[in-house]
Design a protein around this motif. Structure first.
Motif, PDB file in Angstrom:
ATOM      1  N   GLU A  53      71.678  80.463  44.367  1.00 58.27           N
ATOM      2  CA  GLU A  53      70.900  80.761  43.322  1.00 58.27           C
ATOM      3  C   GLU A  53      71.820  81.806  42.573  1.00 58.27           C
ATOM      4  O   GLU A  53      71.779  82.974  43.020  1.00 58.27           O
ATOM      5  CB  GLU A  53      69.518  81.292  43.719  1.00 58.27           C
ATOM      6  N   ILE A  54      72.036  81.559  41.294  1.00 58.17           N
ATOM      7  CA  ILE A  54      72.552  82.403  40.386  1.00 58.17           C
ATOM      8  C   ILE A  54      71.682  82.867  39.353  1.00 58.17           C
ATOM      9  O   ILE A  54      71.045  82.160  38.554  1.00 58.17           O
ATOM     10  CB  ILE A  54      73.898  81.939  39.583  1.00 58.17           C
ATOM     11  N   HIS A  55      71.120  84.000  39.621  1.00 62.20           N
ATOM     12  CA  HIS A  55      70.088  84.477  38.767  1.00 62.20           C
ATOM     13  C   HIS A  55      70.384  85.854  38.326  1.00 62.20           C
ATOM     14  O   HIS A  55      71.376  86.762  38.456  1.00 62.20           O
ATOM     15  CB  HIS A  55      68.722  84.658  39.885  1.00 62.20           C
ATOM     16  N   ALA A  56      69.379  86.449  37.324  1.00 63.42           N
ATOM     17  CA  ALA A  56      69.471  87.662  36.748  1.00 63.42           C
ATOM     18  C   ALA A  56      68.047  88.306  36.666  1.00 63.42           C
ATOM     19  O   ALA A  56      67.112  87.490  36.512  1.00 63.42           O
ATOM     20  CB  ALA A  56      70.063  87.701  35.442  1.00 63.42           C
ATOM     21  N   PRO A  57      67.908  89.563  37.015  1.00 66.10           N
ATOM     22  CA  PRO A  57      66.297  90.194  37.084  1.00 66.10           C
ATOM     23  C   PRO A  57      65.827  90.000  35.686  1.00 66.10           C
ATOM     24  O   PRO A  57      64.444  89.905  35.952  1.00 66.10           O
ATOM     25  CB  PRO A  57      66.579  91.486  37.575  1.00 66.10           C
ATOM     26  N   TRP A  58      66.369  89.896  34.687  1.00 70.01           N
ATOM     27  CA  TRP A  58      65.885  90.292  33.249  1.00 70.01           C
ATOM     28  C   TRP A  58      65.517  88.539  32.794  1.00 70.01           C
ATOM     29  O   TRP A  58      64.925  88.377  31.676  1.00 70.01           O
ATOM     30  CB  TRP A  58      66.799  90.606  32.381  1.00 70.01           C
ATOM     31  N   CYS A  59      66.014  87.511  33.448  1.00 72.29           N
ATOM     32  CA  CYS A  59      65.995  86.097  32.818  1.00 72.29           C
ATOM     33  C   CYS A  59      64.626  85.467  33.166  1.00 72.29           C
ATOM     34  O   CYS A  59      64.061  85.433  34.354  1.00 72.29           O
ATOM     35  CB  CYS A  59      67.156  85.475  33.785  1.00 72.29           C
ATOM     36  N   PRO A  60      63.956  85.168  32.015  1.00 75.88           N
ATOM     37  CA  PRO A  60      62.564  84.500  32.083  1.00 75.88           C
ATOM     38  C   PRO A  60      62.595  83.301  32.854  1.00 75.88           C
ATOM     39  O   PRO A  60      61.550  82.942  33.666  1.00 75.88           O
ATOM     40  CB  PRO A  60      62.258  84.463  30.862  1.00 75.88           C
ATOM     41  N   THR A  61      63.685  82.418  32.811  1.00 72.17           N
ATOM     42  CA  THR A  61      63.801  81.134  33.475  1.00 72.17           C
ATOM     43  C   THR A  61      64.177  81.533  35.008  1.00 72.17           C
ATOM     44  O   THR A  61      63.241  80.674  35.881  1.00 72.17           O
ATOM     45  CB  THR A  61      65.013  80.335  33.002  1.00 72.17           C
ATOM     46  N   CYS A  62      64.858  82.328  35.296  1.00 72.27           N
ATOM     47  CA  CYS A  62      64.749  82.726  36.774  1.00 72.27           C
ATOM     48  C   CYS A  62      63.481  83.213  37.284  1.00 72.27           C
ATOM     49  O   CYS A  62      63.309  82.855  38.409  1.00 72.27           O
ATOM     50  CB  CYS A  62      65.853  83.859  37.070  1.00 72.27           C
ATOM     51  N   LYS A  63      62.765  83.992  36.811  1.00 73.43           N
ATOM     52  CA  LYS A  63      61.452  84.343  37.058  1.00 73.43           C
ATOM     53  C   LYS A  63      60.464  83.185  37.297  1.00 73.43           C
ATOM     54  O   LYS A  63      59.606  83.031  38.111  1.00 73.43           O
ATOM     55  CB  LYS A  63      60.945  85.161  36.141  1.00 73.43           C
ATOM     56  N   ALA A  64      60.892  81.957  36.379  1.00 73.09           N
ATOM     57  CA  ALA A  64      60.001  80.858  36.540  1.00 73.09           C
ATOM     58  C   ALA A  64      60.109  80.265  37.673  1.00 73.09           C
ATOM     59  O   ALA A  64      59.651  79.271  38.330  1.00 73.09           O
ATOM     60  CB  ALA A  64      60.005  80.007  35.238  1.00 73.09           C
ATOM     61  N   GLN A  65      61.629  79.993  38.098  1.00 72.97           N
ATOM     62  CA  GLN A  65      61.977  79.197  39.197  1.00 72.97           C
ATOM     63  C   GLN A  65      61.591  79.916  40.551  1.00 72.97           C
ATOM     64  O   GLN A  65      61.484  79.113  41.627  1.00 72.97           O
ATOM     65  CB  GLN A  65      63.695  79.363  39.367  1.00 72.97           C
ATOM     66  N   GLN A  66      61.507  81.363  40.623  1.00 75.81           N
ATOM     67  CA  GLN A  66      61.153  81.879  41.768  1.00 75.81           C
ATOM     68  C   GLN A  66      60.141  81.551  42.875  1.00 75.81           C
ATOM     69  O   GLN A  66      60.153  81.171  43.830  1.00 75.81           O
ATOM     70  CB  GLN A  66      61.232  83.582  41.777  1.00 75.81           C
TER      71      GLN A  66
END
Length: 127
Positions: A45-58
């Motif tokens: 998982e390549i993510h960033a804490p500020w990323c809204p898409t990453c937050k939706a995937q979590q």
């Protein structure tokens, strides 16, 4: 505390804890290589804490990672901002990138996907 009450608390804790869960790791090249060599199913998982898409995937990923069929899955988190070498090595151009492997073979990837069914189908490629 009575023995009966303690037993009830322990039973409730067991029910709240999934019996199966993927193993989560902070990404290190050594840990990733060891999982590949062992032939493990892997999700990067390549993510960033500020990323809204990453937050939706979590929440989707958390639910899938608790599924019994993914109990051997090794999950490696790569921080998009602080682990630039790993991001480059995985040929990722953006955060919210999910890459799956069967041992040493990449079997699929997605970028920016927030669909539960398509993320589940991606993880199925690790089996």
């Amino acid at each position: 505390m009575t023995l009966r009450f303690a037993s009830a608390l322990f039973s409730a804790a067991l029910l709240a804890t999934p019996l199966f869960a993927a193993e989560k790791h902070a990404f290190t090249p050594q840990g990733f290589e060891a999982a590949q060599t062992a032939g493990k199913p892997i999700l990067v998982e390549i993510h960033a804490p500020w990323c809204p898409t990453c937050k939706a995937q979590q929440p989707i990923l958390e639910k899938l990672e608790k599924d019994a069929k993914f109990d051997a899955l090794q999950v490696f988190h790569v921080d998009f901002d602080s682990q630039k070498d790993a991001v480059r090595d995985f040929h990722a151009t953006t955060q919210s990138t999910l890459i799956v492997f069967k041992g040493k073979s990449e079997t699929g990837r997605s970028v920016g996907d927030t669909g539960a069914a398509s993320i589940a189908a991606l993880l199925d490629k690790t089996l």
